[in-house]
Design an enzyme around this catalytic site. Sequence first.
Site, PDB file in Angstrom:
ATOM      1  N   CYS A 156      -5.363  -4.225   0.888  1.00 10.27           N
ATOM      2  CA  CYS A 156      -6.051  -4.796  -0.082  1.00 10.27           C
ATOM      3  C   CYS A 156      -7.090  -5.577  -0.040  1.00 10.27           C
ATOM      4  O   CYS A 156      -7.647  -6.631  -0.678  1.00 10.27           O
ATOM      5  CB  CYS A 156      -5.442  -6.020  -0.361  1.00 10.27           C
ATOM      6  SG  CYS A 156      -3.407  -4.781  -1.262  1.00 10.27           S
ATOM      7  N   ASP A 185       0.961 -10.388 -12.203  1.00 15.08           N
ATOM      8  CA  ASP A 185       0.487  -9.028 -11.106  1.00 15.08           C
ATOM      9  C   ASP A 185       1.371  -7.302 -12.017  1.00 15.08           C
ATOM     10  O   ASP A 185       0.450  -6.709 -11.685  1.00 15.08           O
ATOM     11  CB  ASP A 185       1.649  -8.829 -10.194  1.00 15.08           C
ATOM     12  CG  ASP A 185       1.229 -10.242  -9.653  1.00 15.08           C
ATOM     13  OD1 ASP A 185       0.852 -10.484  -8.206  1.00 15.08           O
ATOM     14  OD2 ASP A 185       2.106 -11.308  -9.379  1.00 15.08           O
ATOM     15  N   SER A 236      -3.688  13.780  -8.115  1.00 13.56           N
ATOM     16  CA  SER A 236      -4.344  13.972  -6.534  1.00 13.56           C
ATOM     17  C   SER A 236      -5.746  14.440  -6.685  1.00 13.56           C
ATOM     18  O   SER A 236      -6.087  15.007  -8.320  1.00 13.56           O
ATOM     19  CB  SER A 236      -3.823  14.851  -5.765  1.00 13.56           C
ATOM     20  OG  SER A 236      -3.757  16.197  -6.498  1.00 13.56           O
ATOM     21  N   ASP A 263       4.501  -5.026  -7.474  1.00 10.76           N
ATOM     22  CA  ASP A 263       4.156  -5.545  -8.237  1.00 10.76           C
ATOM     23  C   ASP A 263       5.137  -5.747  -9.488  1.00 10.76           C
ATOM     24  O   ASP A 263       4.643  -6.921 -10.795  1.00 10.76           O
ATOM     25  CB  ASP A 263       2.379  -5.067  -9.411  1.00 10.76           C
ATOM     26  CG  ASP A 263       1.778  -5.472  -8.600  1.00 10.76           C
ATOM     27  OD1 ASP A 263       1.297  -6.523  -7.569  1.00 10.76           O
ATOM     28  OD2 ASP A 263       0.681  -4.719  -8.572  1.00 10.76           O
ATOM     29  N   GLY A 267       2.640  12.757 -10.132  1.00  4.02           N
ATOM     30  CA  GLY A 267       1.435  12.115 -10.325  1.00  4.02           C
ATOM     31  C   GLY A 267       0.383  12.601 -10.006  1.00  4.02           C
ATOM     32  O   GLY A 267       0.435  14.054 -10.894  1.00  4.02           O
ATOM     33  N   ASP A 315      -1.723   0.533  -8.616  1.00  5.18           N
ATOM     34  CA  ASP A 315      -1.910  -0.261  -7.009  1.00  5.18           C
ATOM     35  C   ASP A 315      -1.777   0.761  -6.654  1.00  5.18           C
ATOM     36  O   ASP A 315      -1.280   1.741  -5.843  1.00  5.18           O
ATOM     37  CB  ASP A 315      -1.193  -0.881  -6.492  1.00  5.18           C
ATOM     38  CG  ASP A 315      -1.870  -2.059  -5.411  1.00  5.18           C
ATOM     39  OD1 ASP A 315      -2.752  -1.745  -5.065  1.00  5.18           O
ATOM     40  OD2 ASP A 315      -1.556  -3.994  -5.913  1.00  5.18           O
TER      41      ASP A 315
END
Length: 324
Positions: A10, A45, A135, A85, A133, A62
């Site tokens: 972060c 958040d 990529s 979050d 997801g 994130d």
Amino acid sequence: MTQYAHGGGCACKIPPGDLETVVADLLGASSPGGDLVIGLDDGDDAAVVRVEDGRAIVATADFFTPVVDDPYDWGRIAAANALSDVYAVGGQPLVAVNLLGWPMAVLPLELAKEVLRGGLDVARAASCHVAGGHSIDDPEPKYGMAVTGLADPSRLLRIDGGRAGLPISLSKPLGVGVLNSRHKATGEVFAQAVASMTMLNRDASRAALAAGVECATDVTGFGLLGHLYKLARASGVTALVDVAAVPYLEGAREAVRDGYVSGGTRRNLAWVEPHLDPGGFAEEELLLLADAQTSGGLLLAGEIPGAPVIGELVPFDGSALRLR
């Protein structure tokens, strides 16, 4: 892994002042109606949208560059950070999708598999499904998650819910930023930092809701001072920090004394300084308080078991933050 990234975790966030300038014209424009319970306005958040039957959808994303060299640990840290979050607004993660950028010409895909395995293991520990997801081939490795959760819209943790007279609590010690900087520079491994970053904020979130806490945020890239400033500003109060009460991981003070301070930490301090009464504390102390955290703890306006009280909220006195 960390040698392939310009920053780490972060600490590579866009500086808070610059980010606020970018989104300033978008504030108030993100809701088509009254169902967006939490949006952009105060920098909470996660987004929260009210749906039927007294439920709300929580949405967040994130991701970041490697913060440790072990790919499995990096995956665990990034997943815990993304899930945080949802916990920070009082929600329960339901499903996550991976976000992966990978330098195909530089790092073998076997390492990417370990990153994804780490993320999956942490999500499983949180009883959160992982469903695929996205990529891309990226010159710099990046990993994280987009997470969807559920919450009770009448029992949320909000950044603008602080009130004068409430104590300030912190559920994890600070110091992972300077320890991660030392790790990147020297290769030293700090098990205490990895343990802290992979710890879910689930129990702290549940304890906060059970205690009737209404105001919270998590401590990540903007450091304790940055996130506490956002909380105090949104709540219209002054946050008093008892500096001696703030907990730190073993080795954090030595790391800052030896100069392992990220550029993100220095930018955090510069951002809050106009709103800070430093109380005569030295720069070293201020840098620790501004240290850019990765997967840090919950910062609460209230008390929960096991989280030290590090200050209190008082009526606004001209400075959003005051150290004593």
